[in-house]
Design a protein around this motif. Sequence first.
Motif, PDB file in Angstrom:
ATOM      1  N   THR A 273       0.595  -1.084  -0.141  1.00 17.65           N
ATOM      2  CA  THR A 273       0.012  -0.021   0.043  1.00 17.65           C
ATOM      3  C   THR A 273       0.976   1.543  -0.084  1.00 17.65           C
ATOM      4  O   THR A 273       2.040   1.140   0.232  1.00 17.65           O
ATOM      5  N   GLU A 283       0.100  -0.372  -8.409  1.00 18.68           N
ATOM      6  CA  GLU A 283      -1.155  -0.027  -7.915  1.00 18.68           C
ATOM      7  C   GLU A 283      -2.428  -0.583  -8.679  1.00 18.68           C
ATOM      8  O   GLU A 283      -2.185  -0.590  -9.825  1.00 18.68           O
ATOM      9  N   ASN A 285      -6.120   0.117  -9.550  1.00 18.92           N
ATOM     10  CA  ASN A 285      -7.047   1.083  -9.554  1.00 18.92           C
ATOM     11  C   ASN A 285      -8.399   0.452 -10.146  1.00 18.92           C
ATOM     12  O   ASN A 285      -9.043   0.882 -10.918  1.00 18.92           O
ATOM     13  N   ARG A 293      -8.450  -3.018  -0.307  1.00 19.17           N
ATOM     14  CA  ARG A 293      -8.590  -1.726   0.836  1.00 19.17           C
ATOM     15  C   ARG A 293      -9.519  -2.203   1.644  1.00 19.17           C
ATOM     16  O   ARG A 293      -9.390  -1.955   2.889  1.00 19.17           O
ATOM     17  N   ARG A 307      -5.837   4.236   1.513  1.00 16.20           N
ATOM     18  CA  ARG A 307      -4.564   3.807   1.108  1.00 16.20           C
ATOM     19  C   ARG A 307      -4.739   3.329  -0.370  1.00 16.20           C
ATOM     20  O   ARG A 307      -5.609   2.528  -0.613  1.00 16.20           O
ATOM     21  N   ARG A 308      -3.699   3.538  -1.130  1.00 14.30           N
ATOM     22  CA  ARG A 308      -3.616   2.919  -2.376  1.00 14.30           C
ATOM     23  C   ARG A 308      -3.220   1.713  -2.093  1.00 14.30           C
ATOM     24  O   ARG A 308      -2.208   1.338  -1.471  1.00 14.30           O
ATOM     25  N   THR A 309      -3.673   0.667  -3.002  1.00 13.49           N
ATOM     26  CA  THR A 309      -3.034  -0.881  -2.910  1.00 13.49           C
ATOM     27  C   THR A 309      -2.904  -1.506  -4.140  1.00 13.49           C
ATOM     28  O   THR A 309      -3.114  -0.634  -5.159  1.00 13.49           O
TER      29      THR A 309
END
Length: 431
Positions: A273, A283, A285, A293, A307-309
């Motif tokens: 993350t 990443e 999206n 997430r 958080r970006r995962t």
Amino acid sequence: MATVVIVGAQWGDEGKGKVVDIYTEYAQDVARYQGGNNAGHTLVVGNEKTVLHLIPSGILHEGKRCIIGNGVVLDPKVFLQEIDNLKAKGYLKDDSQLVVDGNVHIIMPWHKAIDIAREKAATGARKIGTTGRGIGPTYEDKIGRRGIRLSDLVRPEIFARKVEEFLPEKNFFLEKFLGEAPLDAQEIVAEYAAYAQRLVRYLGCASTLLNENIAAGHNILFEGAQGSLLDVDHGTYPYVTSSSTLAGGACTGTGVGPRFIDAVIGISKAYVTRVGEGPFPTELNDAMGEQLRRTGQEFGATTGRPRRTGWFDAVALREAVRTNGMTGLAITKMDVLNELETIRICTAYDCDGKRLETFPRDAEVLSRCTPIYEDVPGWQSDLSGAKSFAELPAKAQAYLRKLEAVTGCPVVLVSIGPRRDETIQLLNPFG
């Protein structure tokens, strides 16, 4: 006797707090060596959750000495609130359990005001994703020899003189460049004088205390904040924090020489993350990113930001292994992957048609990299009953062995849930 450094092996939020809490059982002293209250370590004891931002995670163990080293920057208000919250829960019954180095730099109101105003004024790629806690500007003043340390704060005349000396320049910058309201020196001095009265009881020297305890045969645990890829020198600059997050920071941030470090344990999620801006090759999206997430409850402990995962990035992890000299990996949040039929591991990058197996040091180059994946089968079963590596499903064991192979670092601990008892230790660095 052993000394062990705990570092984040990714972009932070890897679960360092839980691992420090686990290893504190074997240590007499726990020392935090860098960062500020931009870090959030979440601990679960029984069914009670505790979030710490400044005080070392070992504080939940009675009788353990917790030390905040000179490499940390400290917000007095946040620190004292953290103490009050811990005492309300029945922890920190003895104030001598906690020591703060006199060379810790103090986060002042102008640091927070500048931090917030800069980020507000930034657009597009200029945004860093700062937490707005004043961490970066405090480190700027530390390096620029304009900082105020705890040893200054507890001496009223010196503190007042430094506020009067430094504030005019800060107010000029706030008003004329950032378009913000100026700050009042007398209000600052009065507010921080009240903090100083409480802080003085914790004042000490981390270097002296830790070196004496090493000579006495104590086990020492060094706790880092953020992650290796956010290191100000070796991370994805400029999308980094403002301190040395690597294991080497434990030496400069506490005054303990490198020859006394015995082991470095890197903490890594079973995926990855990132919070804030900056390149992130794996990443996701898409629906899978959202599933990670949601299942992993990936929201910042400090900011609450989602958080970006992404999938596990072995290229980035190998960089962390190398720059920290890691001796072992602690893999957290294995349980988040329980339901997946297929799990992907990034083993190399494609950058403009060229295969890369080493991590680019330039963030602009990294932003052009796309992951090259190897797919492995998921275990699709609950891990909660496992008490040893042998009790994990065969496919979960194979995943961990694959991570060892692609990172070149042995797995020494596996976390299969947030509680203390949801932990499998393969090798204890304290022996």
